[in-house]
Design a protein around this motif. Sequence first.
Motif, PDB file in Angstrom:
ATOM      1  N   ALA A 549       0.833  -1.209   0.000  1.00  0.00           N
ATOM      2  CA  ALA A 549       0.000   0.000   0.000  1.00  0.00           C
ATOM      3  C   ALA A 549       0.863   1.252   0.000  1.00  0.00           C
ATOM      4  O   ALA A 549       0.541   2.241  -0.673  1.00  0.00           O
ATOM      5  N   ARG A 550       1.958   1.229   0.736  1.00  0.00           N
ATOM      6  CA  ARG A 550       2.837   2.399   0.765  1.00  0.00           C
ATOM      7  C   ARG A 550       3.553   2.605  -0.559  1.00  0.00           C
ATOM      8  O   ARG A 550       3.998   3.713  -0.869  1.00  0.00           O
ATOM      9  N   GLU A 551       3.660   1.544  -1.335  1.00  0.00           N
ATOM     10  CA  GLU A 551       4.317   1.650  -2.641  1.00  0.00           C
ATOM     11  C   GLU A 551       3.358   2.076  -3.744  1.00  0.00           C
ATOM     12  O   GLU A 551       3.768   2.763  -4.689  1.00  0.00           O
ATOM     13  N   ALA A 552       2.098   1.686  -3.657  1.00  0.00           N
ATOM     14  CA  ALA A 552       1.217   1.900  -4.812  1.00  0.00           C
ATOM     15  C   ALA A 552      -0.165   2.426  -4.469  1.00  0.00           C
ATOM     16  O   ALA A 552      -0.884   2.845  -5.364  1.00  0.00           O
ATOM     17  N   LEU A 553      -0.551   2.431  -3.201  1.00  0.00           N
ATOM     18  CA  LEU A 553      -1.921   2.808  -2.848  1.00  0.00           C
ATOM     19  C   LEU A 553      -1.988   4.194  -2.227  1.00  0.00           C
ATOM     20  O   LEU A 553      -2.718   5.062  -2.701  1.00  0.00           O
ATOM     21  N   ILE A 554      -1.230   4.423  -1.145  1.00  0.00           N
ATOM     22  CA  ILE A 554      -1.319   5.701  -0.435  1.00  0.00           C
ATOM     23  C   ILE A 554      -0.132   6.603  -0.715  1.00  0.00           C
ATOM     24  O   ILE A 554      -0.008   7.674  -0.115  1.00  0.00           O
ATOM     25  N   ASN A 555       0.746   6.207  -1.615  1.00  0.00           N
ATOM     26  CA  ASN A 555       1.927   7.009  -1.926  1.00  0.00           C
ATOM     27  C   ASN A 555       1.555   8.199  -2.807  1.00  0.00           C
ATOM     28  O   ASN A 555       0.419   8.317  -3.284  1.00  0.00           O
ATOM     29  N   ALA A 556       2.510   9.068  -3.022  1.00  0.00           N
ATOM     30  CA  ALA A 556       2.294  10.232  -3.884  1.00  0.00           C
ATOM     31  C   ALA A 556       1.919   9.775  -5.284  1.00  0.00           C
ATOM     32  O   ALA A 556       2.616   8.961  -5.892  1.00  0.00           O
ATOM     33  N   ASP A 557       0.815  10.293  -5.793  1.00  0.00           N
ATOM     34  CA  ASP A 557       0.284   9.919  -7.102  1.00  0.00           C
ATOM     35  C   ASP A 557      -0.085   8.445  -7.190  1.00  0.00           C
ATOM     36  O   ASP A 557      -0.148   7.876  -8.282  1.00  0.00           O
ATOM     37  N   PHE A 564      -9.342   9.176  -5.638  1.00  0.00           N
ATOM     38  CA  PHE A 564     -10.238   9.670  -4.596  1.00  0.00           C
ATOM     39  C   PHE A 564     -10.069  11.172  -4.408  1.00  0.00           C
ATOM     40  O   PHE A 564      -8.984  11.722  -4.611  1.00  0.00           O
ATOM     41  N   TRP A 565     -11.155  11.826  -3.975  1.00  0.00           N
ATOM     42  CA  TRP A 565     -11.189  13.289  -3.938  1.00  0.00           C
ATOM     43  C   TRP A 565     -10.139  13.958  -3.065  1.00  0.00           C
ATOM     44  O   TRP A 565      -9.718  15.074  -3.384  1.00  0.00           O
ATOM     45  N   PRO A 566      -9.643  13.361  -1.940  1.00  0.00           N
ATOM     46  CA  PRO A 566      -8.655  14.115  -1.157  1.00  0.00           C
ATOM     47  C   PRO A 566      -7.329  14.340  -1.888  1.00  0.00           C
ATOM     48  O   PRO A 566      -6.556  15.210  -1.501  1.00  0.00           O
ATOM     49  N   GLY A 567      -7.061  13.526  -2.928  1.00  0.00           N
ATOM     50  CA  GLY A 567      -5.853  13.724  -3.710  1.00  0.00           C
ATOM     51  C   GLY A 567      -4.602  13.713  -2.859  1.00  0.00           C
ATOM     52  O   GLY A 567      -4.405  12.827  -2.021  1.00  0.00           O
ATOM     53  N   ARG A 568      -3.737  14.715  -3.032  1.00  0.00           N
ATOM     54  CA  ARG A 568      -2.456  14.774  -2.340  1.00  0.00           C
ATOM     55  C   ARG A 568      -2.626  14.946  -0.823  1.00  0.00           C
ATOM     56  O   ARG A 568      -1.666  14.786  -0.065  1.00  0.00           O
ATOM     57  N   TYR A 569      -3.830  15.277  -0.368  1.00  0.00           N
ATOM     58  CA  TYR A 569      -4.064  15.486   1.061  1.00  0.00           C
ATOM     59  C   TYR A 569      -4.621  14.234   1.746  1.00  0.00           C
ATOM     60  O   TYR A 569      -5.024  14.291   2.911  1.00  0.00           O
ATOM     61  N   SER A 570      -4.630  13.123   1.040  1.00  0.00           N
ATOM     62  CA  SER A 570      -5.279  11.910   1.555  1.00  0.00           C
ATOM     63  C   SER A 570      -4.694  11.458   2.883  1.00  0.00           C
ATOM     64  O   SER A 570      -5.411  11.314   3.885  1.00  0.00           O
ATOM     65  N   CYS A 574      -6.052  11.654   6.787  1.00  0.00           N
ATOM     66  CA  CYS A 574      -6.106  10.425   7.580  1.00  0.00           C
ATOM     67  C   CYS A 574      -5.474  10.661   8.960  1.00  0.00           C
ATOM     68  O   CYS A 574      -5.971  10.185   9.983  1.00  0.00           O
ATOM     69  N   SER A 575      -4.384  11.424   8.982  1.00  0.00           N
ATOM     70  CA  SER A 575      -3.723  11.773  10.242  1.00  0.00           C
ATOM     71  C   SER A 575      -4.640  12.609  11.128  1.00  0.00           C
ATOM     72  O   SER A 575      -4.702  12.413  12.348  1.00  0.00           O
ATOM     73  N   VAL A 576      -5.367  13.555  10.524  1.00  0.00           N
ATOM     74  CA  VAL A 576      -6.309  14.381  11.285  1.00  0.00           C
ATOM     75  C   VAL A 576      -7.378  13.511  11.935  1.00  0.00           C
ATOM     76  O   VAL A 576      -7.736  13.695  13.106  1.00  0.00           O
ATOM     77  N   ALA A 577      -7.901  12.548  11.180  1.00  0.00           N
ATOM     78  CA  ALA A 577      -8.930  11.651  11.716  1.00  0.00           C
ATOM     79  C   ALA A 577      -8.376  10.793  12.854  1.00  0.00           C
ATOM     80  O   ALA A 577      -9.059  10.559  13.864  1.00  0.00           O
ATOM     81  N   TYR A 578      -7.144  10.323  12.710  1.00  0.00           N
ATOM     82  CA  TYR A 578      -6.507   9.529  13.775  1.00  0.00           C
ATOM     83  C   TYR A 578      -6.389  10.355  15.053  1.00  0.00           C
ATOM     84  O   TYR A 578      -6.727   9.898  16.146  1.00  0.00           O
ATOM     85  N   ASP A 579      -5.929  11.585  14.907  1.00  0.00           N
ATOM     86  CA  ASP A 579      -5.731  12.457  16.055  1.00  0.00           C
ATOM     87  C   ASP A 579      -7.053  12.779  16.745  1.00  0.00           C
ATOM     88  O   ASP A 579      -7.140  12.816  17.976  1.00  0.00           O
ATOM     89  N   ALA A 580      -8.103  12.972  15.960  1.00  0.00           N
ATOM     90  CA  ALA A 580      -9.380  13.431  16.512  1.00  0.00           C
ATOM     91  C   ALA A 580     -10.281  12.308  17.009  1.00  0.00           C
ATOM     92  O   ALA A 580     -11.074  12.510  17.936  1.00  0.00           O
ATOM     93  N   THR A 581     -10.177  11.124  16.416  1.00  0.00           N
ATOM     94  CA  THR A 581     -11.208  10.107  16.681  1.00  0.00           C
ATOM     95  C   THR A 581     -10.703   8.782  17.222  1.00  0.00           C
ATOM     96  O   THR A 581     -11.472   8.066  17.868  1.00  0.00           O
TER      97      THR A 581
END
Length: 730
Positions: A549-557, A564-570, A574-581
């Motif tokens: 996943a780090r190589e092809a799923l959640i990496n840059a591009d 998915f809509w979050p694009g480069r901010y995905s 995800c970090s914001v959600a981890y911190d908050a929830t």
Amino acid sequence: MIRLKQPLLLSAQSGNVASPLFATAAATSSQQRRASRAGGRVRTCRISCASTEEAIGVSTSVTTKDRNLTVTAIVTAQKPTSVYVSRGLDDLQDLFGKTLLLELVSSELDPRTGREREKVKGFAHMTLKDGTYEAKMSVPESFGPVGAVMVENEHHREMFIKNIKLITGGDESTAITFDVASWVHSKFDNPEPRVFFTIKSYLPSQTPRGIEALRKKELETLRGDGQGERKFHERIYDYDTYNDLGDPDKNIDHKRPVIGGKEHPYPRDAAPVAPKPSSTRRRRRGAHRSIDALYSDGIPLPVDGSTSFNIINDVIPRVVQMIEDTTDHVLRFEVPHMVERDRFSWFRDEEFARQTLAGLNPICIRLLTEFPIVSKLDPEVYGPPESALTKELLEKMMNGLMTVEEALEKKRLYMLDYHDVFLPYVHKVRELPDTTLYGSRTIFFLGNEGTLMPLAIELTRPQSPTKPQWKCAFTHGPDATESWLWKLAKAHVLTHDTGYHQLVSHWLRTHACVEPYIIATNRQLSRMHPVHRLLHPHFRYTMEINALAREALINADGIIEEAFWPGRYSIELCSVAYDATWQFNTEALPEDLISRGLAVRQDDGELELTIKDYPYGSDGLLIWNCIKQWASDYITFYYKSDEDVTGDQELQAWWEEVRTKGHADKKDEPWWPVCDSKDNLVQILSIIMWVTSGHHAAVNFGQYHFGGYFPNRPTVVRKNIRWRRTGTTR
């Protein structure tokens, strides 16, 4: 499984002594009867069974002259498939019988010296059966139970060993299997042999003294010293931040923040052997008709024999159908079952509500407990906090059945809330090409028949330096314009839900947050530890999947950023959600349901669901109860008291490391359970097993069923919704 009340006896006069590893009561009884008839006395060796899980071995106390027994070791390995420079030398070694050096390690100390017994060694040679190696070893009868087998790989390349069987005297019934299932490095990379322990589980304090030192040394090897660069053959497990998702040296647009730490809290991943490459993908865009064509017409493939078909079938065998005739080669996607049953079900409000409860992301809906709804974000930055979902609007959509206050009291209003979590990213996402975003809230009403229906949707765009805040409530109105605006609002909500599902409900909670458990388990719990063996099946493939996943799923591009809509901010979102929830204690299904208002604990401790027709809750609780009962029975077998839990040094180091290293950014949170009792340990293990089984299954296995038809689970919306009063977009 063997359960013996009395020790077994082996005749010292017998010319065919069965085994120091295994003995049968029938053989012993036969010898005793013969000796009785002869009126003579039989001098015996006392044998005791060493396992309650499998016949692992027998310890011997010799009253006669010690002698040797022949033990055959059969090693099953994966046949090498690659060709490399030294392959010929390895094949010659196989031919001459020096492929693997095996060393048997006794569980007992030598009573004469008080030290480990001398190991029994033997070279395994290749047999006529591919991938099978065999060694003959002469083992002293007083050797005792075999607690471990050490393996030195004489090849120039690593080899995968499936298992090792030890057979005494050619009797297959005496076979003892060491489940290896591991790659073994070449001695030319590392001269230290690999060690594989017996399948009998031991708490650290109960480890047989003959293998105590090996148990500690193996854990030290897996932890490493934190120094130097990782080598390919090393098996070191360590923690790292997500610092390799992009490669700005190749493309400055691939620069991504380090995820994990004070600025972007996140669970840690495994420290890599080498930097992971960044990958890029390009997506194909099409209209609604093009989507339907994927299932009917298919995609023409180049004609190159059967190569294309074999590759595609290997990669995605479950989601495609192959059509081959004399002239055409076509790739056609299977029609998702939900569309096959009803092509326009996704269009309807009933299905929209049903999938919120029983679809791909059933874990985000929550009971509405406060009204009016108010944002917790800074109004100076994002605009007025009041919601556009007013009391008058909701009561109108409830057709006057009850007031909002009555609906709250009767637990009839529920909300899907993607407002505060997404609003800070609206302007950032809108700067991406062909992408838009709002914050959203969706209110559902639980009808008298026990089913949900959506009442209203609120979409919000925060204020900016040039524009005031914009927000609007959408309902299913009587005219065509309002009806289509309502459908478009639902599409935006579905896009939000799809992104949150993939990044948080699935990736974060069942993959990223689980990786620290796996790292800590391998670093701090021996493979002989019962908790290691309990958790190991639940961790299968997760580390490999996460690395991919780090190589092809959640990496840059990568796939997520491109599709998915979050694009480069995905991953940042995800970090914001981890911190908050994210909280470990509410990862338990009962606590999760209670925290979202989907269940209430009764006086007798049982849970009552506030929505009866909620499969994730009702079915999930059945699975949760089974998992917890299994964990309780298992822990009770090995830990007789709470003191056994607190006194288990490996277990305490494991839990400490999960909290302080694996989830270091949340290590000081008060909700972490303390591993100081059997009950608390059962709860900790039940949570981990639930997340990796029931929770993961709920958010993973329906992905093609629900998401295979894009309009049902859109991953991006490209245009702002048109404002009905002015005809302009917002």
